[in-house]
Design a protein around this motif. Structure first.
Motif, mmCIF file in Angstrom:
data_model
loop_
_atom_site.group_PDB
_atom_site.id
_atom_site.type_symbol
_atom_site.label_atom_id
_atom_site.label_comp_id
_atom_site.label_asym_id
_atom_site.label_seq_id
_atom_site.Cartn_x
_atom_site.Cartn_y
_atom_site.Cartn_z
ATOM 1 N N ASP A 153 25.937 23.649 145.989
ATOM 2 C CA ASP A 153 26.635 24.285 144.794
ATOM 3 C C ASP A 153 26.139 23.119 143.618
ATOM 4 N N ASP A 179 26.278 26.464 133.412
ATOM 5 C CA ASP A 179 26.136 24.910 133.154
ATOM 6 C C ASP A 179 24.977 24.523 132.430
ATOM 7 N N ARG A 204 32.528 32.082 140.882
ATOM 8 C CA ARG A 204 31.073 31.404 141.296
ATOM 9 C C ARG A 204 31.013 30.922 142.749
ATOM 10 N N SER A 205 32.091 30.454 143.330
ATOM 11 C CA SER A 205 32.129 29.918 144.652
ATOM 12 C C SER A 205 31.892 30.966 145.797
ATOM 13 N N GLY A 241 25.299 26.313 138.385
ATOM 14 C CA GLY A 241 25.401 27.401 138.567
ATOM 15 C C GLY A 241 25.145 28.047 137.123
ATOM 16 N N LEU A 271 22.081 26.556 146.550
ATOM 17 C CA LEU A 271 23.273 27.337 146.628
ATOM 18 C C LEU A 271 24.316 26.633 147.677
ATOM 19 N N ARG A 328 35.551 28.945 138.388
ATOM 20 C CA ARG A 328 34.739 28.163 139.534
ATOM 21 C C ARG A 328 34.863 28.971 140.976
ATOM 22 N N THR A 332 14.829 28.869 139.047
ATOM 23 C CA THR A 332 15.898 28.800 138.143
ATOM 24 C C THR A 332 15.426 28.871 136.626
ATOM 25 N N VAL A 383 19.873 31.829 138.572
ATOM 26 C CA VAL A 383 19.791 30.949 139.711
ATOM 27 C C VAL A 383 19.389 32.041 140.890
ATOM 28 N N ASN A 401 23.918 17.453 135.963
ATOM 29 C CA ASN A 401 24.616 18.385 135.593
ATOM 30 C C ASN A 401 25.948 17.846 134.628
ATOM 31 N N GLN A 427 30.860 34.093 145.163
ATOM 32 C CA GLN A 427 29.560 34.766 144.925
ATOM 33 C C GLN A 427 28.335 33.763 145.790
ATOM 34 N N ARG A 428 28.667 32.603 145.481
ATOM 35 C CA ARG A 428 27.490 31.697 146.159
ATOM 36 C C ARG A 428 27.639 31.763 147.776
#
Length: 336
Positions: free
Chosen positions: A181, A187, A110-111, A184, A178, A107, A206, A201, A228, A113-114
């Motif tokens: 969040d 999910d 991913r955060s 991602g 984005l 996570r 998407t 995404v 989600n 990158q976001r």
């Protein structure tokens, strides 16, 4: 009168807003042609260079502000991740703790990158706006009438806006997806018309793959709601029916024992995060008394946990002689 004539002459040579060098040359030489040449060769290039320099400085400042805001978000994400890692490291079960730490690290990646993607988008938008303003100012320095250009750009923008409404809507929706969040890659989500695992995404679309292996590409602007199933934790809810003549306490005890056994096994593919709970009688149906069992699991593992528990509960009920009812009808036949 003489001042008016002189002013008119300066305006003829250097324009309605005479520059310093052009006016200086005209005052000393009274040569309109030379003053006009100096204005074009020296004055206007200097102004254009100054405009471009100010635009470059403004772009650097705005980019720096965006980078600082992104760095602040990154620090907040890192602080939250460190707290979660400390909590996960305190778990007694080694495999569960390791799995929780891996999930938290994923996570965090991913955060990061976001946030980096959002920063790139904001920088691009800021650069485009600054470049457009600087270009208009430079054209104005070249005595180009901007009114037709602005009017034409407005008409073209209006036409493009009507023709590309869905594209703009998709782009804006992608930015908010984005920023917030909402979901991602990896999910399991339900976006209304379809559900599945998120594969990509982008700012416009998407892409997700459903349980049948079909790949769906959904424009972000058409996503009105999102469910989600893979955020932080999940819950497997099992409504098990037993016959009306069954001892409810006995059936609940058997269901609880089976769930606790699976919890203590610490399976990698069926991670239960806390002690399972019997919530009691959920419904008095036509053919059965429905008892609810609730199990908190790792994200996306609630379905596998549910399948395993249903099979084991069936075996346990058979061993205990507890009947799982099926629809039954009593038929009365009357002879005339």
């Amino acid at each position: 009168m003489a001042l008016e004539i002189l002013a008119q002459t300066v305006n003829d040579a250097c324009g309605p807003d005479p520059g310093f060098f052009c006016e200086l040359v005209f005052d000393n030489t009274e040569n309109e042609r030379l003053a006009e040449i100096i204005g074009w060769v020296v004055e206007r290039p200097l102004r254009i260079v100054l405009i471009l320099l100010v635009a470059w400085i403004a772009k650097k400042i705005i980019h720096k502000l965006i980078e600082r805001a992104v760095a602040r978000l990154m620090r907040q994400a890192e602080t939250s991740t460190e707290e979660q890692l400390k909590s996960a490291s305190k778990l007694d079960i080694g495999s569960v703790a390791a799995k929780a730490i891996n999930r938290i690290n994923e996570r965090q990646v991913r955060s990061s990158q976001r946030i980096a993607t959002i920063a790139t988008v904001l920088k691009s938008l800021a650069s485009a706006v600054i470049l457009a303003v600087a270009a208009l100012l430079c054209l104005s320095e070249l005595n180009i009438d901007l009114a037709p250009l602005i009017a034409g750009a407005g008409i073209a923008g209006l036409a493009v806006g009507f023709g590309a409404q869905s594209l703009v809507r998709d782009f804006l929706a992608g930015i908010f997806i984005l920023i917030e969040d909402q979901f991602g890659v990896g999910d399991v989500v339900d976006v209304g018309d379809t559900s599945g695992v998120i594969e990509t995404v982008s700012l416009r679309t998407t892409t997700l793959r459903d349980v049948n292996g079909v790949v769906w590409t959904v424009p972000n602007g058409e996503i009105r709601r999102t469910a989600n199933h893979s955020q932080l934790w999940a819950r497997a809810i099992l409504d098990i029916g037993v016959s009306y003549d069954t001892d409810i306490d006995q059936a609940s005890e058997v269901m609880k024992r089976v769930a606790d056994e699976l919890w203590q096994e610490n399976r990698e593919d069926a991670t239960i995060l806390e002690e399972p709970a019997i919530w009691g009688v959920e419904k008095l149906a036509d053919d059965a008394v429905v008892i609810r069992l609730v199990v908190k699991t790792d994200p996306s593992e609630q379905w596998n946990v549910g399948r395993i528990l249903r099979a084991r509960i069936k075996y346990a009920f058979d061993a205990e002689g507890i009947e799982i009812p099926f629809p039954q009808r009593t038929v009365w036949i009357r002879n005339q």
